[in-house]
Design a protein around this motif. Structure first.
Motif, PDB file in Angstrom:
ATOM      1  N   LEU A  95      -4.743 -39.811  58.837  1.00  0.00           N
ATOM      2  CA  LEU A  95      -4.013 -39.231  58.086  1.00  0.00           C
ATOM      3  C   LEU A  95      -4.268 -37.933  57.118  1.00  0.00           C
ATOM      4  O   LEU A  95      -3.327 -37.034  57.147  1.00  0.00           O
ATOM      5  CB  LEU A  95      -3.419 -40.309  56.894  1.00  0.00           C
ATOM      6  CG  LEU A  95      -2.290 -41.303  57.304  1.00  0.00           C
ATOM      7  CD1 LEU A  95      -2.262 -42.373  56.458  1.00  0.00           C
ATOM      8  CD2 LEU A  95      -1.143 -40.772  57.596  1.00  0.00           C
ATOM      9  N   GLU A  96      -5.540 -37.903  56.721  1.00  0.00           N
ATOM     10  CA  GLU A  96      -5.898 -36.719  55.983  1.00  0.00           C
ATOM     11  C   GLU A  96      -5.950 -35.650  56.738  1.00  0.00           C
ATOM     12  O   GLU A  96      -5.473 -34.304  56.326  1.00  0.00           O
ATOM     13  CB  GLU A  96      -7.076 -37.170  55.114  1.00  0.00           C
ATOM     14  CG  GLU A  96      -6.971 -38.176  53.865  1.00  0.00           C
ATOM     15  CD  GLU A  96      -8.166 -38.631  53.371  1.00  0.00           C
ATOM     16  OE1 GLU A  96      -9.391 -38.310  53.968  1.00  0.00           O
ATOM     17  OE2 GLU A  96      -8.019 -39.463  52.298  1.00  0.00           O
ATOM     18  N   THR A  99      -2.584 -34.523  57.642  1.00  0.00           N
ATOM     19  CA  THR A  99      -1.909 -33.471  56.548  1.00  0.00           C
ATOM     20  C   THR A  99      -2.573 -32.147  56.651  1.00  0.00           C
ATOM     21  O   THR A  99      -1.655 -31.163  56.308  1.00  0.00           O
ATOM     22  CB  THR A  99      -2.391 -34.253  55.343  1.00  0.00           C
ATOM     23  OG1 THR A  99      -1.642 -35.600  55.276  1.00  0.00           O
ATOM     24  CG2 THR A  99      -1.948 -33.401  53.927  1.00  0.00           C
ATOM     25  N   ARG A 102      -1.003 -29.998  59.182  1.00  0.00           N
ATOM     26  CA  ARG A 102       0.332 -29.495  58.905  1.00  0.00           C
ATOM     27  C   ARG A 102       0.419 -28.700  57.799  1.00  0.00           C
ATOM     28  O   ARG A 102       1.213 -27.583  57.899  1.00  0.00           O
ATOM     29  CB  ARG A 102       1.184 -30.949  58.194  1.00  0.00           C
ATOM     30  CG  ARG A 102       1.360 -31.773  59.423  1.00  0.00           C
ATOM     31  CD  ARG A 102       2.780 -32.691  59.130  1.00  0.00           C
ATOM     32  NE  ARG A 102       2.153 -33.663  57.800  1.00  0.00           N
ATOM     33  CZ  ARG A 102       1.865 -34.596  57.725  1.00  0.00           C
ATOM     34  NH1 ARG A 102       1.538 -35.435  58.694  1.00  0.00           N
ATOM     35  NH2 ARG A 102       1.632 -35.416  56.550  1.00  0.00           N
ATOM     36  N   VAL A 103      -0.303 -28.623  56.957  1.00  0.00           N
ATOM     37  CA  VAL A 103      -0.339 -27.613  55.911  1.00  0.00           C
ATOM     38  C   VAL A 103      -0.970 -26.125  56.290  1.00  0.00           C
ATOM     39  O   VAL A 103      -0.442 -25.166  56.207  1.00  0.00           O
ATOM     40  CB  VAL A 103      -1.432 -28.007  54.627  1.00  0.00           C
ATOM     41  CG1 VAL A 103      -1.532 -26.671  53.751  1.00  0.00           C
ATOM     42  CG2 VAL A 103      -0.620 -29.094  53.786  1.00  0.00           C
ATOM     43  N   ALA A 106       1.754 -24.709  58.423  1.00  0.00           N
ATOM     44  CA  ALA A 106       2.856 -24.121  57.572  1.00  0.00           C
ATOM     45  C   ALA A 106       2.431 -23.040  56.887  1.00  0.00           C
ATOM     46  O   ALA A 106       3.215 -22.029  56.779  1.00  0.00           O
ATOM     47  CB  ALA A 106       3.313 -25.055  56.422  1.00  0.00           C
TER      48      ALA A 106
ATOM     49  N   GLU B  24       9.261 -26.971  55.969  1.00  0.00           N
ATOM     50  CA  GLU B  24       8.169 -26.273  56.293  1.00  0.00           C
ATOM     51  C   GLU B  24       7.673 -25.235  55.329  1.00  0.00           C
ATOM     52  O   GLU B  24       7.061 -24.033  55.552  1.00  0.00           O
ATOM     53  CB  GLU B  24       8.223 -25.475  57.710  1.00  0.00           C
ATOM     54  CG  GLU B  24       8.745 -26.255  58.878  1.00  0.00           C
ATOM     55  CD  GLU B  24       8.967 -25.334  59.924  1.00  0.00           C
ATOM     56  OE1 GLU B  24       9.356 -24.257  60.009  1.00  0.00           O
ATOM     57  OE2 GLU B  24       8.899 -26.124  61.234  1.00  0.00           O
ATOM     58  N   PRO B  26       4.602 -24.395  52.769  1.00  0.00           N
ATOM     59  CA  PRO B  26       3.215 -24.352  52.916  1.00  0.00           C
ATOM     60  C   PRO B  26       2.470 -24.939  51.742  1.00  0.00           C
ATOM     61  O   PRO B  26       1.727 -24.373  51.172  1.00  0.00           O
ATOM     62  CB  PRO B  26       2.907 -23.066  53.223  1.00  0.00           C
ATOM     63  CG  PRO B  26       3.889 -22.042  52.651  1.00  0.00           C
ATOM     64  CD  PRO B  26       5.153 -22.803  52.557  1.00  0.00           C
ATOM     65  N   VAL B  27       3.015 -26.080  51.244  1.00  0.00           N
ATOM     66  CA  VAL B  27       2.285 -26.898  50.129  1.00  0.00           C
ATOM     67  C   VAL B  27       2.006 -28.283  50.619  1.00  0.00           C
ATOM     68  O   VAL B  27       2.471 -28.664  51.676  1.00  0.00           O
ATOM     69  CB  VAL B  27       3.128 -26.887  49.048  1.00  0.00           C
ATOM     70  CG1 VAL B  27       3.817 -25.758  48.412  1.00  0.00           C
ATOM     71  CG2 VAL B  27       4.455 -27.871  49.197  1.00  0.00           C
ATOM     72  N   PRO B  29       1.551 -31.791  51.432  1.00  0.00           N
ATOM     73  CA  PRO B  29       2.853 -32.847  51.571  1.00  0.00           C
ATOM     74  C   PRO B  29       2.370 -34.105  50.766  1.00  0.00           C
ATOM     75  O   PRO B  29       1.174 -34.131  50.523  1.00  0.00           O
ATOM     76  CB  PRO B  29       3.049 -33.119  52.685  1.00  0.00           C
ATOM     77  CG  PRO B  29       1.748 -32.700  53.624  1.00  0.00           C
ATOM     78  CD  PRO B  29       1.085 -31.579  52.731  1.00  0.00           C
ATOM     79  N   ARG B  31       2.357 -38.312  50.699  1.00  0.00           N
ATOM     80  CA  ARG B  31       2.082 -39.408  51.391  1.00  0.00           C
ATOM     81  C   ARG B  31       3.228 -40.454  51.561  1.00  0.00           C
ATOM     82  O   ARG B  31       2.961 -41.318  52.164  1.00  0.00           O
ATOM     83  CB  ARG B  31       0.709 -39.982  51.195  1.00  0.00           C
ATOM     84  CG  ARG B  31      -0.719 -39.207  51.134  1.00  0.00           C
ATOM     85  CD  ARG B  31      -0.761 -38.392  52.571  1.00  0.00           C
ATOM     86  NE  ARG B  31      -1.657 -37.611  52.732  1.00  0.00           N
ATOM     87  CZ  ARG B  31      -3.109 -37.777  52.652  1.00  0.00           C
ATOM     88  NH1 ARG B  31      -3.480 -39.053  52.289  1.00  0.00           N
ATOM     89  NH2 ARG B  31      -4.214 -36.859  52.641  1.00  0.00           N
TER      90      ARG B  31
END
Lengths: 114, 158
Positions: A95-96, A99, A102-103, A106, B24, B26-27, B29, B31
């Motif tokens: 999960l980490e 994450t 994804r960051v 982005a 989208e 860029p920070v 997210p 959980r």
């Protein structure tokens, strides 16, 4: 630090938020507050932490006011953290990593101007 | 999790950190997943059906990680009486906010929602403007930390 990153400290977030709401540059806010642009920059990047009077002065220089409230502690994040800690270590690591991925994606999109 | 809600024809809009991620921005997210459902009774009955399938239980800090059962079970009346409900489900944490800070609830958010494709789902998502409005009203430390980045993201999207 990219300007798209979250603010590093509470004071940095408050100052940046106030400045953005007022549509001011760091230099303009600094002039209105009677301090240097370098100090505003240091506050916004978390390199320096303003005193409460300095924070109030900056917010008011943006034509805004700062109100402090005392409220019960919000247990929301503690509950989520507790759930995550209950997951098997492998799943939590996945999960980490997801994450972080994804960051990263982005931020790349932001940098490429998408 | 949201696939189950859609399959049960629940009317809702995604809000909070997951909505920010869908936009989208860029920070980092959060959980959990936050939604605001339509508060009409028929919809809440559908939502309860979905939550039962997801084995939704109340998330209590300091309590068991698997959550605790809602006393008397989940009912539309229970949900209607709450401003927000924090749950743990078989698919992860789910927050149901009937009245997010700074908004008037589902109808208010649905007016400017958009639909975003995510993992073959078409998700109803609150607008960035509404997310920012709600975070400004909430004014928690974690909101103040991300607001500047969200405003910048909104500016770039325009």
């Amino acid at each position: 630090m990219s300007k798209f990153d979250p603010a590093p400290t509470l004071a940095a977030g408050v100052i940046r938020s106030a400045r953005q709401k007022a549509g001011l540059t760091q230099r303009e806010l600094a002039e209105a507050a009677g301090i240097s642009q370098q100090v505003v920059s240091a506050y916004e990047t978390g390199r320096r932490e303003p005193t409460l009077p300095s924070l109030l002065r900056l917010v008011r220089a943006a034509g805004l006011d700062l109100r402090l409230r005392i409220e019960p502690l919000d247990p929301h994040d503690a509950g989520v953290a507790q759930y995550l800690e209950s997951l098997p270590p492998g799943l939590r690591a996945d999960l980490e990593e997801a994450t972080r991925h994804r960051v990263r994606e982005a931020r790349l999109r932001a940098i490429r101007g998408r | 999790m949201l696939e189950v809600l859609l399959r049960h024809d629940v009317t809702f809009v995604v809000i909070g950190g997951f909505a920010i991620e869908l936009h989208e921005a860029p920070v980092v997210p959060t959980r959990d997943v936050d939604i605001t459902p339509s508060g009409d009774r028929t919809n809440l009955v559908r939502l309860i059906g979905a939550l039962n399938e997801l084995k939704g239980r109340l998330r209590v800090p300091g309590g068991p990680a698997a959550g605790v059962a809602v006393p008397g079970g989940l009912t539309p009346e229970f949900l209607q009486a709450m401003v927000s409900v924090a749950l743990v489900t078989a698919a992860g944490p789910l927050d149901i906010a009937l009245l997010p800070e700074g908004t008037e609830g589902y109808d208010d958010l649905a007016r400017s929602q958009s639909h975003i494709e995510y993992q073959n789902l078409r998700l109803p998502v609150a607008s960035l403007d509404d997310i920012i409005r709600s975070k400004e009203a909430a004014g928690r430390e974690k909101d103040l930390l991300v607001l500047p980045a969200l405003r910048e993201h909104r500016r770039r999207q325009r």
